[in-house]
Enzyme design. Structure first.
Site, short mmCIF file in Angstrom:
data_model
loop_
_atom_site.label_atom_id
_atom_site.label_comp_id
_atom_site.label_asym_id
_atom_site.label_seq_id
_atom_site.Cartn_x
_atom_site.Cartn_y
_atom_site.Cartn_z
N CYS A 146 0.84 -1.21 0.00
CA CYS A 146 0.00 0.00 0.00
C CYS A 146 0.87 1.26 0.00
CB CYS A 146 -0.92 -0.03 1.21
SG CYS A 146 -0.10 -0.53 2.74
N HIS A 226 -2.77 5.12 6.51
CA HIS A 226 -1.44 5.73 6.68
C HIS A 226 -1.51 7.20 6.29
CE1 HIS A 226 -0.12 1.58 6.77
NE2 HIS A 226 -0.26 1.41 5.48
N1 LIG Z 1 -3.67 -5.46 5.11
C1 LIG Z 1 -3.13 -4.51 4.40
O1 LIG Z 1 -3.30 -3.33 4.69
C2 LIG Z 1 -2.31 -4.82 3.18
C3 LIG Z 1 -2.11 -3.80 2.26
C4 LIG Z 1 -1.39 -4.06 1.09
C5 LIG Z 1 -0.87 -5.33 0.89
N2 LIG Z 1 -1.06 -6.31 1.83
C6 LIG Z 1 -0.49 -7.62 1.54
O2 LIG Z 1 -1.54 -8.48 1.08
C7 LIG Z 1 -1.28 -9.83 1.49
C8 LIG Z 1 -2.46 -10.32 2.30
O3 LIG Z 1 -2.57 -9.52 3.45
P1 LIG Z 1 -3.95 -9.37 4.25
O4 LIG Z 1 -3.79 -8.19 5.13
O5 LIG Z 1 -5.11 -9.43 3.31
O6 LIG Z 1 -3.94 -10.69 5.12
P2 LIG Z 1 -5.12 -11.28 6.02
O7 LIG Z 1 -4.48 -11.93 7.17
O8 LIG Z 1 -6.18 -10.27 6.24
O9 LIG Z 1 -5.75 -12.39 5.06
C9 LIG Z 1 -5.09 -13.55 4.69
C10 LIG Z 1 -6.12 -14.63 4.34
O10 LIG Z 1 -5.39 -15.78 3.90
C11 LIG Z 1 -5.90 -16.94 4.57
N3 LIG Z 1 -4.81 -17.92 4.66
C12 LIG Z 1 -3.90 -18.13 5.64
N4 LIG Z 1 -3.06 -19.12 5.30
C13 LIG Z 1 -3.45 -19.56 4.08
C14 LIG Z 1 -2.99 -20.55 3.19
N5 LIG Z 1 -1.92 -21.32 3.48
N6 LIG Z 1 -3.61 -20.70 2.01
C15 LIG Z 1 -4.70 -19.94 1.67
N7 LIG Z 1 -5.19 -18.98 2.48
C16 LIG Z 1 -4.57 -18.80 3.67
C17 LIG Z 1 -6.37 -16.43 5.92
O11 LIG Z 1 -7.35 -17.31 6.46
C18 LIG Z 1 -6.97 -15.06 5.52
O12 LIG Z 1 -8.32 -15.18 5.12
C19 LIG Z 1 0.07 -9.78 2.22
O13 LIG Z 1 1.11 -9.99 1.29
C20 LIG Z 1 0.12 -8.34 2.72
O14 LIG Z 1 1.44 -7.91 2.98
C21 LIG Z 1 -1.80 -6.09 2.95
#
Ligand SMILES: NC(=O)c1ccc[n+]([C@@H]2O[C@H](COP(=O)([O-])OP(=O)(O)OC[C@H]3O[C@@H](n4cnc5c(N)ncnc54)[C@H](O)[C@@H]3O)[C@@H](O)[C@H]2O)c1
Length: 348
Positions: A146, A226
């Site tokens: 992000c 942020h």
């Molecule tokens: N949250 C943010 O603000 C944000 C912003 C930009 C990028 N990201 C990136 O996006 C990605 C996901 O982050 P998020 O915040 O959505 O995570 P999150 O924890 O909210 O969601 C992850 C999901 O994946 C599932 N999961 C866990 N292990 C798994 C597996 N082995 N196989 C399939 N599903 C599985 C979980 O149950 C959950 O539903 C990461 O790379 C993160 O760095 C996050």
């Protein structure tokens, strides 16, 4: 691979903060079909996916039974889902995406990982306005984080206007996401990131190695978004209007005004809710037009980044780039913007 006339078949792995937003965004593109969602969760989080009519799959063979016992109709395991897809968007937690790439390669599906993974995992880092062309037809890309997305969007706007020399920014980062703030996050303190530059500056250079950018970051005790403050050395002395015009040239930067009552990140979030954006998503970088200050060849500005939403339009564009569905960033961005309701007119 689906032909040009049919829809791109998209699989999603990981239905969390980013994944559920990607799923909704894919579902509303007229050139894409969401063929299914894989996850391992057995609690409330998948209920809305089922209610929306998305096909559910277990990301691990071992999770199939547990998910069925939890009451979900599971169409099969991830292997089956990948067999039905042209491309998979991996939105699993940091570092799991990297482990999944072998499986994606073995299935011959294109894949997108998110910003928690390193550049090397996909070998290409994506921000639509800066690196779309390099992703066209590739096997994989990484939609950067992000913060990095916002850095590249804003600096690309200045660069394209011939105004950018070097940029130095301080990032105030939300401590945790709202849905899991009961589990952790900081309180009554501010925590500087342990090194300068913080990782976002070098990360922006994985998208555009020409950027001369240094970032410092501080974690702050709130969950909404942020906030970035920037000091930029311009390529020449310029007028404030020129800098604002450069930002205005990006459809993914929304110019907002303090004088309009949008004086803090919570008021901007409230506006997103009032506008009826799904999940109050702010897809744009919300940059305060009336804070932009130019002194000679130096520009100063501040903006807000909705960490939960900013990467969603980029992910949609990345799908079109990898599958070659649109050959130019301009064409894909226009399609994505129309489908997600991204329009500068909304903020006037
Ligand atoms: N949250 C943010 O603000 C944000 C912003 C930009 C990028 N990201 C990136 O996006 C990605 C996901 O982050 P998020 O915040 O959505 O995570 P999150 O924890 O909210 O969601 C992850 C999901 O994946 C599932 N999961 C866990 N292990 C798994 C597996 N082995 N196989 C399939 N599903 C599985 C979980 O149950 C959950 O539903 C990461 O790379 C993160 O760095 C996050």
């Amino acid at each position: 691979m689906a032909g040009q006339s049919s829809k791109v078949r998209v699989a999603l792995n990981g239905y969390g903060v980013i994944g559920k937003r990607v799923a909704d965004a894919v579902a509303c593109q007229d050139d894409m079909e969401l063929v299914g969602i894989a996850d391992i969760a057995t609690d409330w989080r998948l209920r809305t996916a089922a209610q929306r009519g998305f096909k559910l799959f277990a990301a691990q063979e071992s999770s199939v039974e547990a998910m069925r016992r939890a009451g979900f109709e599971i169409a099969g395991a991830l292997d089956t889902l990948l067999g039905r897809a042209d491309i998979v968007v991996d939105c699993t937690p940091k570092r799991i995406g990297a482990k999944n790439t072998e499986l994606y390669r073995n299935h011959g599906v294109k894949f997108i990982v998110q910003g928690g993974e390193k550049h090397e995992v996909a070998g290409h880092s994506f921000v639509a306005e800066a690196s779309y062309a390099g992703a066209v037809g590739r096997q994989s890309t990484r939609v950067v984080s992000c913060n990095t997305t916002s850095v590249v969007r804003t600096l690309t706007a200045l660069k394209d206007a011939g105004l950018l020399r070097r940029a130095r920014g301080t990032l105030m980062r939300r401590a945790t996401d709202p849905w899991e703030s009961h589990k952790g996050g900081i309180m009554n303190t501010l925590v500087p990131e342990g090194e300068i530059p913080s990782h976002q500056g070098p990360d922006a250079q994985t998208v555009d190695p020409e950027l001369d950018v240094v970032t410092m970051a501080v974690m702050v005790p709130e969950t909404l978004a942020h906030l970035h403050c920037w000091a930029v050395q311009l390529a020449r002395a310029a007028k404030k209007e020129e800098v604002i015009e450069a930002f205005r040239s990006s459809s993914r930067i929304a110019l907002i005004r303090m004088s309009d009552g949008l004086t803090a990140i919570n008021t901007v979030k409230e506006l997103m809710a009032d506008m009826g954006r799904p999940r109050d998503n702010l897809y744009e970088v919300a940059l305060w037009e009336d804070l932009v200050t130019v002194q000679g060849d130096e520009a100063f500005y501040a903006y807000m980044v909705d960490n939960q939403a900013i990467v969603i339009p980029e992910t949609i564009d990345a799908i079109r780039a990898l599958t070659g569905r649109e050959k130019t960033a301009k064409a894909s961005i226009a399609k994505t913007n129309a489908a997600l309701g991204i329009s500068p007119l909304l903020f006037r």
